[in-house]
Motif scaffolding. Structure first.
Motif, PDB file in Angstrom:
ATOM      1  N   SER A  99      41.103  42.402  49.469  1.00  0.00           N
ATOM      2  CA  SER A  99      40.443  43.413  48.650  1.00  0.00           C
ATOM      3  C   SER A  99      41.513  44.242  47.936  1.00  0.00           C
ATOM      4  CB  SER A  99      39.602  44.327  49.533  1.00  0.00           C
ATOM      5  OG  SER A  99      40.456  45.201  50.241  1.00  0.00           O
ATOM      6  N   PRO A 100      41.119  44.957  46.872  1.00  0.00           N
ATOM      7  CA  PRO A 100      42.106  45.802  46.187  1.00  0.00           C
ATOM      8  C   PRO A 100      42.806  46.788  47.130  1.00  0.00           C
ATOM      9  CG  PRO A 100      40.172  45.574  44.808  1.00  0.00           C
ATOM     10  CD  PRO A 100      39.856  44.897  46.123  1.00  0.00           C
ATOM     11  N   MET A 103      45.549  45.125  49.003  1.00  0.00           N
ATOM     12  CA  MET A 103      46.735  44.965  48.162  1.00  0.00           C
ATOM     13  C   MET A 103      47.519  46.267  48.089  1.00  0.00           C
ATOM     14  SD  MET A 103      47.226  41.937  47.096  1.00  0.00           S
ATOM     15  CE  MET A 103      48.148  41.820  45.572  1.00  0.00           C
ATOM     16  N   ASN A 131      42.244  42.479  42.391  1.00  0.00           N
ATOM     17  CA  ASN A 131      43.217  42.648  43.478  1.00  0.00           C
ATOM     18  C   ASN A 131      44.622  42.790  42.915  1.00  0.00           C
ATOM     19  OD1 ASN A 131      41.304  42.335  45.487  1.00  0.00           O
ATOM     20  ND2 ASN A 131      41.707  40.149  45.776  1.00  0.00           N
TER      21      ASN A 131
END
Lengths: 265, 227
Positions: A99-100, A103, A131
């Motif tokens: 998921s973002p 990251m 992401n």
């Protein structure tokens, strides 16, 4: 100084994102910068192949995020450049494994140990792209001088603006000066005219790029390659140096060059 | 824009202003905001304002008071964002939004205008990139380019002060008198009412042109000449 996090993206596939990441990383690391590249294309990993590190992979980015290994264990050191590392993508998972915010957390741990973090974005504008741009300080948009690639780049730039990542800087990859001269290809000016963003590099079409990618030895290592030179110049510009753009139109001989100069008012 | 005033941050959103307050005493913040507004009446006049009040706990009388004070100054308070559930409830009671969603380019944007009729125009000072869709009940004026892959659908006329290279549909509800004009007309497609024209070849030396439906019921582009 904390690392600069740079994401390389394009919208359209096959324009040379991964090649650009590999070459810029090699160019930066050759000049002594500490660089880590992250392959964000989970499920379709390539960066390891182009860097020639495929057979050294034990752990990947999903292993780190899911806690099966420590970050350092997933970092593969390049064989030639001791300051260049790769965090490979997982090949057996898909984009939804990350998921973002995963990251962002991962990059946060890298920021203090490196000068540059380069993230290779997958094609498209969906999850994998989201992401890849989430942690970016700066985004490079790669395009080819063709209508469909430019249109996708335009779309991506629009999304970057909406996400407040700035418009990004443009790399025009695989420009063929002869085709441009014969009006069979969009020129760099045509592309810039439409996209209206800052240009950070023009990379000429060069068969050595493909040969290098297949051998796992990016062309930026090759001092004679024009494309290699273009990537080295991009790396210099990322470090804040002012480097003039290559004169790609050197197909003519001395007299033609002279005529061109004379014709230029 | 961000103001130097430490209490208040003002940011321009695409569809209005976002004012962020912090946790300093409410009365101080309220005064600071109104002072700021009174200092630049021209900037705030007619603005749509969203207010981020952090974790301030606000009750109905406080919010009503602020809303009315802002309204007297020509500012429309439409949203209050808060970490406090009490404040959120208050805002909901007053019919204010409690969330501002970031507009994303992939979602087409519809602009709601009430009671203004077709003579309203939407003025956008930016370039529309590929994937952007603008829908509007009145006229649309773009100061910037319309790139290939961008779309404008207007019930009235569309004017592009820039290069028109995307798709434009004017008179979308059937108005055959609608027109489209651009400084450089090289669209991928134009539509007026239910007439469609395919791409117009880009010109070497672009000049302003107007497109209308002609006597034969087809779209026709004409060079624009003053007078």
């Amino acid at each position: 100084m904390p690392a600069q996090v740079i994401t390389i993206t394009s919208g359209k596939g096959g324009v040379g994102k991964t090649t650009a990441v590999a070459n810029i990383a090699v160019a930066l690391a050759s000049e002594g910068a500490k660089v880590v590249c992250i392959d964000g294309d989970i499920g379709l990993r390539n960066l390891d192949v182009i860097l020639g590190l495929e057979n050294l992979i034990v752990y990947d980015i999903v292993d780190v995020i899911e806690g099966r290994c420590r970050l350092r264990q997933a970092m593969i050191r390049d064989k030639k450049l001791p300051e260049l590392y790769l965090i490979p993508a997982a090949q057996t998972r898909d984009k939804n494994a990350v998921s973002p915010s995963d990251m962002n957390r991962l990059i946060k741990d890298l920021r203090n140990d490196f000068d540059f973090v380069l993230i290779d974005s997958p094609a498209g504008i969906e999850r994998g792209f989201k992401n890849a741009i989430a942690p970016a300080d700066r985004v490079l948009v790669v395009t080819n001088p063709e209508v469909s690639a430019v249109r996708d780049a335009d779309r991506v730039i629009g999304i970057l603006e909406a996400e407040e990542k700035g418009p990004g800087s443009l790399i025009i990859n695989r420009l063929n000066p002869t085709l441009v001269k014969n009006h069979d290809m969009l020129s760099a000016d045509d592309v810039l005219d439409l996209l209206a963003v800052e240009l950070i590099g023009i990379v000429p079409e060069d068969e050595h790029v493909i040969i290098g990618s297949n051998r796992g030895a990016p062309v930026a290592f090759d001092p004679k390659s024009r494309a290699g030179q273009a990537f080295r110049n991009i790396a210099k510009r990322l470090r804040g140096e002012k480097v003039p753009f290559l004169d790609l139109d050197d197909t003519g001989g001395f007299w033609q060059r002279l005529q061109r100069l004379a014709g230029r008012k | 824009m961000t103001e130097t005033n430490s209490l208040i941050q003002i940011k321009g959103l695409r569809d209005g202003l976002l004012v962020s307050l912090d946790d300093a005493p409410w009365e101080e913040q309220r005064v600071a905001l109104l002072t700021q507004v009174d200092g630049q009446p021209a900037f705030f006049q007619g603005a749509r304002l969203a207010l981020d009040v952090a974790s301030q706990v606000l009750h109905v009388n406080e919010l009503v008071d602020l809303r009315d004070k802002l309204s007297e100054r020509g500012i429309f308070l439409w949203a209050v964002i808060s970490e406090s559930p009490t404040t959120e409830k208050t805002a909901q009671l007053l019919g204010l939004a409690t969330r501002i969603s970031k507009p994303r380019p992939e979602e087409g944007r519809k602009f709601a205008v009430e009671d203004l009729g077709e003579e309203t125009a939407l003025f956008l000072h930016r370039t529309l990139r590929s994937g952007t869709r603008i829908e509007f009940v009145g006229h649309v004026v773009i100061l910037g380019d319309v790139n290939p892959g961008a779309e404008i659908v207007a019930e009235g006329n569309v004017m592009v002060w820039g290069r028109l290279r995307g798709m434009v549909h004017a008179g979308a509800k059937g108005n055959r008198k609608a027109m489209i004009c651009a400084l450089d007309l090289s669209p991928t497609q134009l539509r007026i009412a239910d007439e469609v024209s395919a791409a117009i070849r880009p010109q070497e030396h672009p000049r302003p042109e107007i497109v209308r439906i002609n006597k034969d019921g087809k779209l026709q582009a004409e060079l624009w000449s003053p007078g």
